[in-house]
Design an enzyme around this catalytic site. Structure first.
Site, PDB file in Angstrom:
ATOM      1  N   GLY A  11     -15.914   2.784   3.865  1.00  0.00           N
ATOM      2  CA  GLY A  11     -14.533   3.271   3.864  1.00  0.00           C
ATOM      3  C   GLY A  11     -13.753   2.945   2.606  1.00  0.00           C
ATOM      4  O   GLY A  11     -12.544   3.145   2.546  1.00  0.00           O
TER       5      GLY A  11
ATOM      6  N   HIS B  10     -10.378  -5.360  -3.368  1.00  0.00           N
ATOM      7  CA  HIS B  10      -9.052  -5.723  -2.876  1.00  0.00           C
ATOM      8  C   HIS B  10      -9.128  -6.114  -1.402  1.00  0.00           C
ATOM      9  O   HIS B  10     -10.002  -5.646  -0.683  1.00  0.00           O
ATOM     10  CB  HIS B  10      -8.055  -4.570  -3.061  1.00  0.00           C
ATOM     11  CG  HIS B  10      -8.530  -3.263  -2.493  1.00  0.00           C
ATOM     12  ND1 HIS B  10      -9.431  -2.463  -3.161  1.00  0.00           N
ATOM     13  CD2 HIS B  10      -8.244  -2.646  -1.334  1.00  0.00           C
ATOM     14  CE1 HIS B  10      -9.674  -1.379  -2.437  1.00  0.00           C
ATOM     15  NE2 HIS B  10      -8.970  -1.467  -1.307  1.00  0.00           N
TER      16      HIS B  10
ATOM     17  N   ASP C 132       0.845  -1.199   0.000  1.00  0.00           N
ATOM     18  CA  ASP C 132       0.000   0.000   0.000  1.00  0.00           C
ATOM     19  C   ASP C 132       0.880   1.248   0.000  1.00  0.00           C
ATOM     20  O   ASP C 132       1.906   1.304   0.684  1.00  0.00           O
ATOM     21  CB  ASP C 132      -0.918  -0.005   1.230  1.00  0.00           C
ATOM     22  CG  ASP C 132      -2.077   0.966   1.078  1.00  0.00           C
ATOM     23  OD1 ASP C 132      -3.219   0.485   0.939  1.00  0.00           O
ATOM     24  OD2 ASP C 132      -1.837   2.188   1.079  1.00  0.00           O
TER      25      ASP C 132
HETATM   26  P1  5GP Z   1      -9.750   1.230   0.272  1.00  0.00           P
HETATM   27  O1  5GP Z   1     -10.016   2.400   1.181  1.00  0.00           O
HETATM   28  O2  5GP Z   1     -10.374   1.402  -1.075  1.00  0.00           O
HETATM   29  O3  5GP Z   1     -10.087  -0.082   0.914  1.00  0.00           O
HETATM   30  O4  5GP Z   1      -8.181   1.180   0.117  1.00  0.00           O
HETATM   31  C1  5GP Z   1      -7.499   1.689  -0.976  1.00  0.00           C
HETATM   32  C2  5GP Z   1      -6.028   1.630  -0.626  1.00  0.00           C
HETATM   33  O5  5GP Z   1      -5.288   1.805  -1.807  1.00  0.00           O
HETATM   34  C3  5GP Z   1      -5.592   2.726   0.355  1.00  0.00           C
HETATM   35  O6  5GP Z   1      -5.024   2.124   1.515  1.00  0.00           O
HETATM   36  C4  5GP Z   1      -4.559   3.534  -0.441  1.00  0.00           C
HETATM   37  O7  5GP Z   1      -3.464   3.972   0.332  1.00  0.00           O
HETATM   38  C5  5GP Z   1      -4.139   2.543  -1.534  1.00  0.00           C
HETATM   39  N1  5GP Z   1      -3.741   3.177  -2.766  1.00  0.00           N
HETATM   40  C6  5GP Z   1      -4.428   4.140  -3.450  1.00  0.00           C
HETATM   41  N2  5GP Z   1      -3.769   4.482  -4.567  1.00  0.00           N
HETATM   42  C7  5GP Z   1      -2.647   3.713  -4.602  1.00  0.00           C
HETATM   43  C8  5GP Z   1      -1.547   3.618  -5.531  1.00  0.00           C
HETATM   44  O8  5GP Z   1      -1.474   4.308  -6.542  1.00  0.00           O
HETATM   45  N3  5GP Z   1      -0.561   2.717  -5.233  1.00  0.00           N
HETATM   46  C9  5GP Z   1      -0.612   1.935  -4.113  1.00  0.00           C
HETATM   47  N4  5GP Z   1       0.405   1.078  -3.915  1.00  0.00           N
HETATM   48  N5  5GP Z   1      -1.619   1.998  -3.225  1.00  0.00           N
HETATM   49  C10 5GP Z   1      -2.622   2.877  -3.461  1.00  0.00           C
END
Ligand code: 5GP
Ligand code: ZN
Length: 106
Positions: free
Chosen positions: A92, A99, A31
């Site tokens: 959230g 994922h 992440d």
């Molecule tokens: P969600 O809130 O959708 O469950 O989590 C999305 C996650 O993706 C977040 O923890 C965020 O930091 C991560 N994330 C968003 N954009 C990118 C990116 O471009 N690269 C990486 N490695 N992680 C990302």
């Protein structure tokens, strides 16, 4: 594949990432904003927006995603870990490509 999806761009190789695993169905990478010492994301290559959009045809894919967690956690030196799937804006979720978060090393 969705053209404006950040995870689809990562899968395509258009956005660089710290990848820890890849096979025909999944990519796994750290992440970008880790919330623990080790924090990686298990991402199916199939663009499914949320857990709510999964149907019976996705059962095996979801099972495989969870089965990857202990293997990859071990490869990252973790003895135990937490998993999280955020679903929907109210849940959230920020990136609308399903994922599994894996956290460890607290
Ligand atoms: P969600 O809130 O959708 O469950 O989590 C999305 C996650 O993706 C977040 O923890 C965020 O930091 C991560 N994330 C968003 N954009 C990118 C990116 O471009 N690269 C990486 N490695 N992680 C990302
Ligand atoms: Zn996507």
């Amino acid at each position: 594949m969705s053209t404006d999806c950040i995870f689809c761009k990562i899968i395509k190789g258009d956005i660089p990432t710290k990848k820890i695993y890849e096979d025909d169905d999944f990519i796994v990478f750290h992440d970008i904003k880790p919330m623990s010492k080790v924090h990686f994301l298990i991402v199916p290559k199939l663009h499914i927006e949320t857990l709510k959009d999964c149907t019976e045809t996705h059962q095996s894919l979801l099972g495989k995603a969870l089965m990857l967690a202990p293997k990859l956690a071990e490869s990252q030196g973790l003895l135990g870990f937490k998993t999280l799937i955020n679903t929907g804006r109210e849940g959230g979720q920020e990136v609308f490509h399903i994922h599994v978060h894996v956290f460890g090393g607290h």
